[in-house]
Design an enzyme around this catalytic site. Sequence first.
Site, mmCIF file in Angstrom:
data_model
loop_
_atom_site.group_PDB
_atom_site.id
_atom_site.type_symbol
_atom_site.label_atom_id
_atom_site.label_comp_id
_atom_site.label_asym_id
_atom_site.label_seq_id
_atom_site.Cartn_x
_atom_site.Cartn_y
_atom_site.Cartn_z
ATOM 1 N N PRO A 129 47.227 46.035 50.519
ATOM 2 C CA PRO A 129 48.562 46.010 49.908
ATOM 3 C C PRO A 129 49.693 45.744 50.903
ATOM 4 O O PRO A 129 50.669 45.080 50.571
ATOM 5 C CB PRO A 129 48.686 47.407 49.284
ATOM 6 C CG PRO A 129 47.282 47.820 48.996
ATOM 7 C CD PRO A 129 46.471 47.247 50.113
ATOM 8 N N GLY A 132 48.512 41.097 54.293
ATOM 9 C CA GLY A 132 47.715 39.988 53.820
ATOM 10 C C GLY A 132 47.316 39.091 54.973
ATOM 11 O O GLY A 132 46.196 39.139 55.476
ATOM 12 N N TRP A 157 44.437 42.219 45.731
ATOM 13 C CA TRP A 157 44.311 40.814 45.326
ATOM 14 C C TRP A 157 42.880 40.301 45.473
ATOM 15 O O TRP A 157 42.651 39.182 45.907
ATOM 16 C CB TRP A 157 45.270 39.929 46.128
ATOM 17 C CG TRP A 157 46.680 40.411 46.135
ATOM 18 C CD1 TRP A 157 47.376 40.908 47.193
ATOM 19 C CD2 TRP A 157 47.567 40.473 45.004
ATOM 20 N NE1 TRP A 157 48.643 41.271 46.800
ATOM 21 C CE2 TRP A 157 48.793 41.016 45.467
ATOM 22 C CE3 TRP A 157 47.456 40.107 43.660
ATOM 23 C CZ2 TRP A 157 49.883 41.213 44.628
ATOM 24 C CZ3 TRP A 157 48.554 40.312 42.819
ATOM 25 C CH2 TRP A 157 49.737 40.848 43.314
ATOM 26 N N GLN A 336 56.595 17.091 33.678
ATOM 27 C CA GLN A 336 57.785 16.269 33.454
ATOM 28 C C GLN A 336 57.430 14.972 32.719
ATOM 29 O O GLN A 336 58.170 14.521 31.845
ATOM 30 C CB GLN A 336 58.449 15.941 34.793
ATOM 31 C CG GLN A 336 59.838 15.337 34.669
ATOM 32 C CD GLN A 336 60.880 16.340 34.200
ATOM 33 O OE1 GLN A 336 60.674 17.539 34.316
ATOM 34 N NE2 GLN A 336 61.980 15.842 33.661
ATOM 35 N N GLY A 340 58.897 17.429 26.655
ATOM 36 C CA GLY A 340 58.774 18.677 25.901
ATOM 37 C C GLY A 340 57.335 19.045 25.625
ATOM 38 O O GLY A 340 56.977 20.231 25.610
ATOM 39 N N GLU A 363 43.814 32.322 50.798
ATOM 40 C CA GLU A 363 43.161 31.924 52.056
ATOM 41 C C GLU A 363 44.191 31.627 53.151
ATOM 42 O O GLU A 363 44.026 30.724 53.968
ATOM 43 C CB GLU A 363 42.251 30.703 51.856
ATOM 44 C CG GLU A 363 41.215 30.845 50.768
ATOM 45 C CD GLU A 363 40.156 31.890 51.048
ATOM 46 O OE1 GLU A 363 40.317 32.662 52.012
ATOM 47 O OE2 GLU A 363 39.172 31.961 50.305
#
Length: 380
Positions: A129, A132, A157, A336, A340, A363
Amino acid sequence: MTVDRILPSDEARDLLDLATEIADRELAPKVTGYEERGEFPREVLRTLGRAGLLGLPYPEEYGGAAQPYEVYVQVLEILASRWLAVAEAVSVHTLSCYPVAQFGTAEQRKLLPDMIGGELLGAYCLTEPQGGSDAASLTTKAVRDGDAYVVTGTKAWITHARSADFYNIFCRTGGPGTAGISCLVADRNTPGIQPQAPERTMGLHSSPVAQIAFDGARVPAERLVGGEGAGFTIAMSALDSGRLGIAACAVGLAQAALDYAVGYAKQRQQFGRAVIDFQGLGFMLAEHATQVSAARALLLAAARLRDAGRPYAVEAAKAKLFASDVAMRVTTDAVQVLGGAGYVVDHPVERYMREAKVLQIVEGTNQIQRLVISRALARG
């Protein structure tokens, strides 16, 4: 788009054909449902294992395929182009087999056939925690008590945290710094190993990550890999290979997004013609096609260095950095291109965009990759 590949052998060509067949049959039709449910595809991983696709870079004597990394990363790319979470799971599992395969005793290596065959799924417990990228400062402790190590601490994680059958635990058995770090391989049913609730992540919903608490977990001393103090060396050498795996995942995801955007742009009509014929959009797609090809070439160059037994850590960092940045750009622009329609779940590009972000983080973040590369430049 069909990728024109130069492969080292007919066997490699057959493996890529097999990977493509399985990806089209077992991955592509299932990804949407598993992602919506947030369900980990354990049986899919078993299918890949039984097909020999989880042990590609490992020796045949342990049930592997003895394939060069050049071939392995291209298989990962194919899987990622259909279902990133599965490709990432294969990469993490391959990484999890590495400590025992490379540094394990003869007795420990008896586990490899089930590991490599996918009957035993692995997790790689390095990150914490509060630390990393600074792996040398990890605080999870393992204290020798008779014929076992008693492990206390928390990892964060962790991919496969709640699904793994074995855990590589990087822990502190000695003093501060890298020399005090060791590696233990623990079974999932070890009392005191407590996977926590899954994290609520942006993407990769079918491959949830979680913290793992170690509350006095007793791991047999015979599960110490490489001797006390060897853990940091094991972790770093494994991560060099792992970065190639993540780069391959990024190339596959970027290719999938590019292919989908091109297909849509060829069909979508505006002002009486396909939108791909408008120079602003067509040139953007041409740029992305070039970047994807460049990322693939950088990845394969690094993999071939590894296969030749030459230093490749810096090239792996370059490949991971460039490929994941390309994946982020290509997936964002794919949304994009669809306008929509790209913003709704009816099309996979919104998922591709969410998934790409994690590849810039795992990684070693891309900032860490830049640090690795810049330090190599400073050393000359």
